[in-house]
Enzyme design. Sequence first.
Site, PDB file in Angstrom:
ATOM      1  N   HIS A 130       0.870  -1.182   0.000  1.00  0.00           N
ATOM      2  CA  HIS A 130       0.000   0.000   0.000  1.00  0.00           C
ATOM      3  C   HIS A 130       0.906   1.231   0.000  1.00  0.00           C
ATOM      4  CE1 HIS A 130      -2.865   2.898   1.784  1.00  0.00           C
ATOM      5  NE2 HIS A 130      -3.832   2.037   1.542  1.00  0.00           N
ATOM      6  N   ASP A 207       3.035  -4.568   7.936  1.00  0.00           N
ATOM      7  CA  ASP A 207       1.828  -3.761   7.788  1.00  0.00           C
ATOM      8  C   ASP A 207       0.623  -4.688   7.955  1.00  0.00           C
ATOM      9  OD1 ASP A 207      -0.385  -2.389   6.946  1.00  0.00           O
ATOM     10  OD2 ASP A 207       0.477  -1.693   5.051  1.00  0.00           O
ATOM     11  N   GLN A 210      -4.653  -5.014   6.919  1.00  0.00           N
ATOM     12  CA  GLN A 210      -5.608  -6.066   6.544  1.00  0.00           C
ATOM     13  C   GLN A 210      -5.397  -7.309   7.412  1.00  0.00           C
ATOM     14  OE1 GLN A 210      -8.003  -5.503   4.295  1.00  0.00           O
ATOM     15  NE2 GLN A 210      -7.178  -3.538   3.630  1.00  0.00           N
ATOM     16  N   LYS A 233     -10.600  -0.394   9.906  1.00  0.00           N
ATOM     17  CA  LYS A 233     -10.847  -1.613   9.118  1.00  0.00           C
ATOM     18  C   LYS A 233     -11.167  -2.795  10.020  1.00  0.00           C
ATOM     19  CE  LYS A 233      -7.992   0.102   5.402  1.00  0.00           C
ATOM     20  NZ  LYS A 233      -6.756   0.016   4.641  1.00  0.00           N
ATOM     21  N   CYS A 371      -4.592   2.445  -3.859  1.00  0.00           N
ATOM     22  CA  CYS A 371      -3.392   2.922  -3.149  1.00  0.00           C
ATOM     23  C   CYS A 371      -2.217   1.971  -3.321  1.00  0.00           C
ATOM     24  CB  CYS A 371      -3.654   3.127  -1.656  1.00  0.00           C
ATOM     25  SG  CYS A 371      -4.844   4.400  -1.301  1.00  0.00           S
TER      26      CYS A 371
HETATM   27  C1  LIG Z   1      -5.760   0.780   4.702  1.00  0.00           C
HETATM   28  C2  LIG Z   1      -4.369   0.318   4.612  1.00  0.00           C
HETATM   29  C3  LIG Z   1      -3.312   1.144   5.030  1.00  0.00           C
HETATM   30  C4  LIG Z   1      -3.543   2.550   5.523  1.00  0.00           C
HETATM   31  O1  LIG Z   1      -4.136   2.594   6.782  1.00  0.00           O
HETATM   32  P1  LIG Z   1      -4.915   3.914   7.265  1.00  0.00           P
HETATM   33  O2  LIG Z   1      -5.129   3.698   8.699  1.00  0.00           O
HETATM   34  O3  LIG Z   1      -6.188   3.961   6.490  1.00  0.00           O
HETATM   35  O4  LIG Z   1      -4.028   5.064   7.023  1.00  0.00           O
HETATM   36  C5  LIG Z   1      -2.039   0.643   4.931  1.00  0.00           C
HETATM   37  N1  LIG Z   1      -1.798  -0.601   4.475  1.00  0.00           N
HETATM   38  C6  LIG Z   1      -2.780  -1.420   4.069  1.00  0.00           C
HETATM   39  C7  LIG Z   1      -2.445  -2.800   3.600  1.00  0.00           C
HETATM   40  C8  LIG Z   1      -4.093  -0.991   4.128  1.00  0.00           C
HETATM   41  O5  LIG Z   1      -5.075  -1.803   3.709  1.00  0.00           O
END
Ligand SMILES: *Cc1c(COP(=O)(O)O)cnc(C)c1O
Length: 413
Positions: A130, A207, A210, A233, A371
């Site tokens: 992302h 990260d 998800q 999320k 993104c």
């Molecule tokens: C949504 C997302 C982000 C960004 O997170 P936010 O809290 O919305 O800034 C980063 N990495 C992944 C894989 C995402 O799905």
Amino acid sequence: MADGSPVTARFDPYAARAQFPILSRTVNGKPLVYLDSAASAQKPRAVIGTLTGAMEGSYANVHRGLHTLANETTEAFEAARESVARLLNAPAASNIVFTKGGTEAINLVASSFGQSIQPGDEIIVSEMEHHSNIVPWHLLRERRGAVLKWIPVLDDGSLDMAAYAGLLGPKTRMVAVTHMSNVLGTINPVAEITRLAHAAGARVLIDGCQGAVHARPDVQAIGCDFYVFTGHKLYGPTGIGALYGTAEALEALPPYQGGGEMIETVERERVTYASPPHRFEAGTPPILEAIGLGAAIDWLEGFDREAVLAHEHALYDHARARLEGVNWLRVIGEAEGKGAILTFTVDGAHAHDIAQVMDRYGVAVRAGLHCAEPLAKRFGLTSSARASFALYNTVEDADAFVDALIKAREFFA
Ligand SMILES: *Cc1c(COP(=O)(O)O)cnc(C)c1O
């Protein structure tokens, strides 16, 4: 498989769905079919009620009062930190730093850790990241001469692990990789990625924006130095996320932002900093948002998480099976063991147009680059559409998605 996901003793999606007030609304005269949870998830009554309850019943600033409301709010805020630690299987609440989201958590690590980056130091990311896990590292390239190296993505949507092993070396300082792709649904072998990075002497950031929701976010089993995720999320509020770090990794990070709460003492000529996690929480934190996130996690813990993941997978399999052999559809990302994200293109129609026509049937899917521009480029795409399944989706949603997709395609054919 193709029969969808039935109600079982372990998980009842209809009962879960009933806890989300928004899901009973209509869109364009049709029942809402919400398949954009990978962008942001809807909120259950448990979260809405906790937020309202805090604002109506007990609210003040945290960590600085001797009065009852300040103490109650501090307790609720710190209890949320405990909930995050449980979610991630972190050793202690002190391993958890609250941030305003996943993006800020990665920026915190990049700018703080980045202070020790020398020209030529290497940072490894993957092609499926992302933008939130790319651009903060690009800033280190621009500002400090770091070199970005990219783990390639194979045609099925999995990472090229052999190529990854070849990228590691004595100059590798950081490996920053997603737990689960927000486009491909791929769930990466993050424990193996971490093991190899540590053998090369590099730090690892995962990260989990998800992965914390749709995979198994066990930071001790993964072994990573840092793990980040976002509240919105995970059925929680916006404006809140978290950074997990090992005690050793957090202790080694210099402060990120300056302000109240992150200091020990402030004098005219010198300042000393608080220990983690408070060192990284300058100013009044997102108090209500953190409490709301705690409520979301506590609520999620009421479910059999394995059964929820199995349910999401069954919905994906159901939709995928109905679209098997459809010759105008291209599915992007079919890696073994992937999560319930279905990204696709339709021959002869732009993804944005497909999404707009589907919206007329009440079906919410996303279209665009998601993104993740380097990934789109990797697959030769200028845009794609994405349906993402969450715990509140049902087999009727999966069918409504396929039916709306077929009608949208007929519209442009
Ligand atoms: C949504 C997302 C982000 C960004 O997170 P936010 O809290 O919305 O800034 C980063 N990495 C992944 C894989 C995402 O799905």
